[in-house]
Design a protein around this motif. Sequence first.
Motif, mmCIF file in Angstrom:
data_model
loop_
_atom_site.group_PDB
_atom_site.id
_atom_site.type_symbol
_atom_site.label_atom_id
_atom_site.label_comp_id
_atom_site.label_asym_id
_atom_site.label_seq_id
_atom_site.Cartn_x
_atom_site.Cartn_y
_atom_site.Cartn_z
ATOM 1 N N LEU A 65 0.823 -1.209 0.000
ATOM 2 C CA LEU A 65 0.000 0.000 0.000
ATOM 3 C C LEU A 65 0.858 1.260 0.000
ATOM 4 O O LEU A 65 0.530 2.247 -0.675
ATOM 5 N N ALA A 66 1.957 1.269 0.744
ATOM 6 C CA ALA A 66 2.832 2.446 0.769
ATOM 7 C C ALA A 66 3.437 2.701 -0.597
ATOM 8 O O ALA A 66 3.523 3.857 -1.056
ATOM 9 N N ALA A 67 3.861 1.654 -1.280
ATOM 10 C CA ALA A 67 4.454 1.816 -2.610
ATOM 11 C C ALA A 67 3.425 2.312 -3.619
ATOM 12 O O ALA A 67 3.723 3.166 -4.465
ATOM 13 N N LEU A 68 2.210 1.783 -3.542
ATOM 14 C CA LEU A 68 1.146 2.227 -4.447
ATOM 15 C C LEU A 68 0.750 3.673 -4.150
ATOM 16 O O LEU A 68 0.477 4.454 -5.065
ATOM 17 N N ALA A 69 0.730 4.031 -2.861
ATOM 18 C CA ALA A 69 0.399 5.408 -2.490
ATOM 19 C C ALA A 69 1.451 6.383 -3.004
ATOM 20 O O ALA A 69 1.131 7.524 -3.366
#
Length: 284
Positions: A133-137
Amino acid sequence: MAEEVKTFARSIGIVPTDALRRAADDADAPSIVWFWLQRAGTIAVRRPVDVRLAIALSGPPQARRLEQVYRVDRYSVYYRQGNEFADARSRATSAFAREGLLRRVVVVLHEDLHGDANFDLPWEIEEAVVTPLAALAAVEFFRSLGDEVNARRAVAAVEEDRRLSRELNLLAAEVVRGVQEDDPERVKTRLLGLVEALPVYRVRFWRELRDQHAETAVEAKLSHDLAYYLYYDRIAGLYRETESLKELIAGLKELPRDAGYEQLERHLDALAAAYRARAARRAG
Protein backbone atom coordinates in the motif's frame (compact mmCIF):
# COMPACT_ATOMS: atom_id res chain seq x y z
CA MET A 1 8.32 17.03 2.16
CA ALA A 2 6.81 14.97 4.97
CA GLU A 3 3.95 17.38 5.56
CA GLU A 4 3.04 17.39 1.88
CA VAL A 5 3.01 13.59 1.83
CA LYS A 6 0.92 13.41 5.00
CA THR A 7 -1.62 15.87 3.60
CA PHE A 8 -1.95 13.75 0.47
CA ALA A 9 -2.19 10.57 2.56
CA ARG A 10 -5.28 11.88 4.30
CA SER A 11 -6.99 12.33 0.91
CA ILE A 12 -6.76 8.60 0.21
CA GLY A 13 -7.86 7.43 3.64
CA ILE A 14 -4.54 7.22 5.48
CA VAL A 15 -4.62 8.88 8.90
CA PRO A 16 -1.23 10.64 9.32
CA THR A 17 0.94 10.07 12.40
CA ASP A 18 3.72 12.15 13.95
CA ALA A 19 6.42 9.76 12.71
CA LEU A 20 9.12 11.58 10.69
CA ARG A 21 7.22 14.84 11.00
CA ARG A 22 10.11 16.66 12.67
CA ALA A 23 13.75 16.92 11.67
CA ALA A 24 16.62 16.17 14.03
CA ASP A 25 20.37 16.02 14.08
CA ASP A 26 21.54 12.45 13.59
CA ALA A 27 23.11 12.44 17.06
CA ASP A 28 19.78 13.31 18.70
CA ALA A 29 17.52 10.91 16.80
CA PRO A 30 16.69 7.60 18.47
CA SER A 31 17.20 4.42 16.49
CA ILE A 32 15.82 0.92 16.78
CA VAL A 33 17.49 -2.43 16.23
CA TRP A 34 15.04 -5.09 15.08
CA PHE A 35 15.85 -8.78 15.44
CA TRP A 36 14.17 -11.77 13.84
CA LEU A 37 15.07 -15.27 15.04
CA GLN A 38 13.93 -18.39 13.23
CA ARG A 39 14.62 -21.93 14.37
CA ALA A 40 17.52 -23.33 12.34
CA GLY A 41 16.39 -25.48 9.44
CA THR A 42 12.89 -23.96 9.26
CA ILE A 43 11.19 -21.11 7.41
CA ALA A 44 8.11 -19.19 8.57
CA VAL A 45 5.78 -19.68 5.60
CA ARG A 46 2.33 -18.25 6.32
CA ARG A 47 3.04 -18.29 10.02
CA PRO A 48 4.77 -15.87 12.42
CA VAL A 49 8.54 -15.73 12.74
CA ASP A 50 9.58 -17.69 15.84
CA VAL A 51 11.03 -14.71 17.77
CA ARG A 52 10.80 -11.01 16.98
CA LEU A 53 12.07 -8.16 19.15
CA ALA A 54 13.12 -4.53 18.93
CA ILE A 55 15.54 -2.50 21.06
CA ALA A 56 15.45 1.32 21.15
CA LEU A 57 18.84 3.04 21.32
CA SER A 58 19.92 6.61 22.01
CA GLY A 59 23.18 8.51 22.10
CA PRO A 60 25.76 9.47 19.46
CA PRO A 61 25.63 7.24 16.35
CA GLN A 62 29.16 5.92 16.87
CA ALA A 63 28.17 4.72 20.34
CA ARG A 64 25.11 2.81 19.19
CA ARG A 65 26.23 1.13 15.99
CA LEU A 66 25.58 -2.59 16.09
CA GLU A 67 28.76 -4.30 14.93
CA GLN A 68 28.08 -7.99 15.35
CA VAL A 69 25.54 -10.53 16.54
CA TYR A 70 27.12 -13.79 17.59
CA ARG A 71 25.71 -17.19 16.74
CA VAL A 72 22.57 -18.11 18.69
CA ASP A 73 22.33 -21.85 19.30
CA ARG A 74 19.54 -23.49 17.30
CA TYR A 75 18.41 -20.19 15.75
CA SER A 76 19.07 -18.17 12.62
CA VAL A 77 19.27 -14.41 13.28
CA TYR A 78 18.65 -11.44 10.98
CA TYR A 79 18.71 -7.83 12.16
CA ARG A 80 18.24 -4.28 10.92
CA GLN A 81 18.94 -0.91 12.52
CA GLY A 82 17.31 2.36 11.52
CA ASN A 83 15.86 5.72 12.53
CA GLU A 84 12.59 5.35 10.61
CA PHE A 85 9.80 3.67 12.56
CA ALA A 86 6.11 4.12 13.34
CA ASP A 87 6.40 6.28 16.45
CA ALA A 88 6.28 10.00 17.22
CA ARG A 89 9.90 9.71 18.43
CA SER A 90 11.04 8.89 14.90
CA ARG A 91 12.82 11.92 13.42
CA ALA A 92 13.83 12.80 9.88
CA THR A 93 17.62 12.78 10.16
CA SER A 94 20.10 14.36 7.76
CA ALA A 95 20.88 10.84 6.53
CA PHE A 96 17.19 10.34 5.74
CA ALA A 97 17.10 13.71 3.95
CA ARG A 98 19.93 12.52 1.68
CA GLU A 99 17.92 9.51 0.55
CA GLY A 100 16.24 9.60 -2.84
CA LEU A 101 12.86 11.32 -2.97
CA LEU A 102 10.99 8.14 -3.89
CA ARG A 103 12.34 6.22 -0.90
CA ARG A 104 11.56 9.09 1.49
CA VAL A 105 7.97 9.30 0.26
CA VAL A 106 7.47 5.53 0.55
CA VAL A 107 8.95 5.46 4.07
CA VAL A 108 6.71 8.29 5.33
CA LEU A 109 3.64 6.58 3.89
CA HIS A 110 4.72 3.19 5.22
CA GLU A 111 5.18 4.43 8.78
CA ASP A 112 1.91 6.38 8.70
CA LEU A 113 0.04 3.27 7.55
CA HIS A 114 1.41 1.51 10.63
CA GLY A 115 -0.47 3.98 12.82
CA ASP A 116 -3.17 2.19 14.81
CA ALA A 117 -5.84 4.45 13.31
CA ASN A 118 -5.02 2.78 9.99
CA PHE A 119 -3.92 -0.79 10.77
CA ASP A 120 -3.60 -2.51 14.13
CA LEU A 121 -2.87 -6.07 13.06
CA PRO A 122 -0.41 -8.82 14.01
CA TRP A 123 3.05 -7.79 12.79
CA GLU A 124 3.37 -10.23 9.91
CA ILE A 125 -0.15 -9.46 8.59
CA GLU A 126 0.31 -5.71 8.96
CA GLU A 127 3.61 -5.70 7.06
CA ALA A 128 2.06 -7.80 4.30
CA VAL A 129 -0.63 -5.14 3.86
CA VAL A 130 1.31 -1.93 4.57
CA THR A 131 4.30 -2.65 2.31
CA PRO A 132 2.45 -2.73 -1.03
CA LEU A 133 0.00 0.00 0.00
CA ALA A 134 2.83 2.45 0.77
CA ALA A 135 4.45 1.82 -2.61
CA LEU A 136 1.15 2.23 -4.45
CA ALA A 137 0.40 5.41 -2.49
CA ALA A 138 3.76 6.82 -3.60
CA VAL A 139 2.70 6.32 -7.23
CA GLU A 140 -0.52 8.22 -6.56
CA PHE A 141 1.32 10.96 -4.66
CA PHE A 142 3.63 11.77 -7.55
CA ARG A 143 0.76 11.62 -10.04
CA SER A 144 -1.18 14.08 -7.88
CA LEU A 145 1.76 16.50 -8.23
CA GLY A 146 2.03 15.97 -11.97
CA ASP A 147 5.56 14.66 -11.39
CA GLU A 148 5.66 12.09 -14.19
CA VAL A 149 9.37 11.35 -13.78
CA ASN A 150 9.03 10.21 -10.19
CA ALA A 151 5.65 8.60 -10.90
CA ARG A 152 7.34 6.39 -13.52
CA ARG A 153 10.10 5.55 -11.04
CA ALA A 154 7.50 4.63 -8.44
CA VAL A 155 5.66 2.41 -10.93
CA ALA A 156 8.93 0.71 -11.90
CA ALA A 157 9.69 0.08 -8.21
CA VAL A 158 6.27 -1.49 -7.73
CA GLU A 159 6.76 -3.72 -10.75
CA GLU A 160 10.17 -4.85 -9.51
CA ASP A 161 8.73 -5.69 -6.10
CA ARG A 162 5.89 -7.58 -7.76
CA ARG A 163 8.49 -9.71 -9.54
CA LEU A 164 10.31 -10.19 -6.24
CA SER A 165 7.01 -11.21 -4.63
CA ARG A 166 6.36 -13.80 -7.32
CA GLU A 167 9.85 -15.19 -6.84
CA LEU A 168 9.34 -15.46 -3.09
CA ASN A 169 6.07 -17.27 -3.69
CA LEU A 170 7.98 -19.81 -5.78
CA LEU A 171 10.53 -20.20 -3.00
CA ALA A 172 7.74 -20.61 -0.42
CA ALA A 173 6.19 -23.35 -2.55
CA GLU A 174 9.53 -25.18 -2.63
CA VAL A 175 9.78 -24.90 1.15
CA VAL A 176 6.30 -26.33 1.58
CA ARG A 177 7.18 -29.19 -0.79
CA GLY A 178 9.94 -30.33 1.52
CA VAL A 179 12.98 -28.05 1.75
CA GLN A 180 12.75 -28.18 5.55
CA GLU A 181 14.64 -31.27 6.66
CA ASP A 182 16.03 -32.62 9.92
CA ASP A 183 19.60 -31.45 9.24
CA PRO A 184 19.74 -27.62 9.47
CA GLU A 185 23.00 -27.48 7.52
CA ARG A 186 21.45 -29.24 4.53
CA VAL A 187 18.50 -26.88 4.74
CA LYS A 188 20.77 -23.82 4.68
CA THR A 189 22.58 -25.12 1.60
CA ARG A 190 19.33 -25.85 -0.17
CA LEU A 191 17.83 -22.48 0.70
CA LEU A 192 20.87 -20.56 -0.51
CA GLY A 193 20.66 -22.53 -3.75
CA LEU A 194 17.02 -21.48 -4.16
CA VAL A 195 17.95 -17.85 -3.51
CA GLU A 196 20.62 -17.96 -6.22
CA ALA A 197 18.00 -19.11 -8.74
CA LEU A 198 15.85 -16.00 -8.20
CA PRO A 199 17.24 -13.09 -10.28
CA VAL A 200 15.43 -10.19 -8.57
CA TYR A 201 15.39 -11.50 -5.02
CA ARG A 202 19.00 -12.69 -5.13
CA VAL A 203 20.25 -9.11 -5.55
CA ARG A 204 18.05 -7.83 -2.70
CA PHE A 205 19.00 -10.71 -0.41
CA TRP A 206 22.76 -10.14 -0.61
CA ARG A 207 22.52 -6.34 -0.58
CA GLU A 208 20.43 -6.29 2.59
CA LEU A 209 22.53 -8.87 4.43
CA ARG A 210 25.57 -6.59 4.11
CA ASP A 211 28.02 -7.68 6.80
CA GLN A 212 25.79 -10.41 8.22
CA HIS A 213 26.72 -14.00 7.49
CA ALA A 214 24.35 -15.94 5.23
CA GLU A 215 24.93 -19.21 7.03
CA THR A 216 23.70 -17.74 10.33
CA ALA A 217 20.95 -15.51 8.89
CA VAL A 218 19.32 -17.26 5.94
CA GLU A 219 16.26 -18.79 7.64
CA ALA A 220 15.50 -15.60 9.57
CA LYS A 221 16.11 -13.36 6.55
CA LEU A 222 13.83 -15.42 4.30
CA SER A 223 11.14 -15.56 6.99
CA HIS A 224 11.37 -11.76 7.39
CA ASP A 225 11.11 -11.14 3.65
CA LEU A 226 8.19 -13.53 3.22
CA ALA A 227 6.27 -11.53 5.83
CA TYR A 228 6.81 -8.34 3.84
CA TYR A 229 6.43 -9.57 0.27
CA LEU A 230 4.46 -12.83 0.06
CA TYR A 231 1.20 -10.95 -0.72
CA TYR A 232 2.71 -7.90 -2.41
CA ASP A 233 1.95 -9.04 -5.95
CA ARG A 234 -1.58 -10.06 -5.02
CA ILE A 235 -2.43 -6.74 -3.33
CA ALA A 236 -0.88 -4.72 -6.15
CA GLY A 237 -3.01 -6.76 -8.56
CA LEU A 238 -6.14 -5.81 -6.61
CA TYR A 239 -5.20 -2.16 -7.06
CA ARG A 240 -5.18 -2.72 -10.81
CA GLU A 241 -8.67 -4.24 -10.59
CA THR A 242 -10.25 -1.51 -8.49
CA GLU A 243 -8.25 1.45 -9.91
CA SER A 244 -8.99 3.26 -6.64
CA LEU A 245 -6.33 3.11 -3.95
CA LYS A 246 -8.65 4.80 -1.47
CA GLU A 247 -11.19 2.01 -1.97
CA LEU A 248 -8.53 -0.68 -1.61
CA ILE A 249 -7.20 0.86 1.61
CA ALA A 250 -10.74 1.07 3.01
CA GLY A 251 -11.36 -2.55 2.06
CA LEU A 252 -8.19 -3.77 3.75
CA LYS A 253 -8.98 -1.76 6.87
CA GLU A 254 -11.93 -4.14 7.35
CA LEU A 255 -9.54 -6.93 8.33
CA PRO A 256 -10.18 -7.98 11.95
CA ARG A 257 -7.47 -6.98 14.41
CA ASP A 258 -6.54 -10.57 15.16
CA ALA A 259 -6.40 -11.64 11.50
CA GLY A 260 -4.08 -14.47 10.59
CA TYR A 261 -2.89 -15.64 7.18
CA GLU A 262 -6.04 -17.63 6.44
CA GLN A 263 -8.25 -14.64 7.19
CA LEU A 264 -6.02 -12.39 5.08
CA GLU A 265 -6.28 -14.77 2.12
CA ARG A 266 -10.06 -15.07 2.45
CA HIS A 267 -10.34 -11.29 2.69
CA LEU A 268 -8.22 -10.77 -0.44
CA ASP A 269 -10.35 -13.36 -2.27
CA ALA A 270 -13.52 -11.54 -1.21
CA LEU A 271 -12.23 -8.16 -2.37
CA ALA A 272 -11.15 -9.62 -5.71
CA ALA A 273 -14.55 -11.25 -6.21
CA ALA A 274 -16.35 -8.00 -5.39
CA TYR A 275 -14.21 -5.96 -7.79
CA ARG A 276 -14.66 -8.48 -10.61
CA ALA A 277 -18.41 -8.71 -10.07
CA ARG A 278 -18.66 -4.93 -10.27
CA ALA A 279 -16.60 -4.88 -13.46
CA ALA A 280 -18.83 -7.57 -14.96
CA ARG A 281 -21.98 -5.59 -14.13
CA ARG A 282 -20.53 -2.50 -15.75
CA ALA A 283 -19.50 -4.44 -18.83
CA GLY A 284 -22.94 -6.04 -19.10
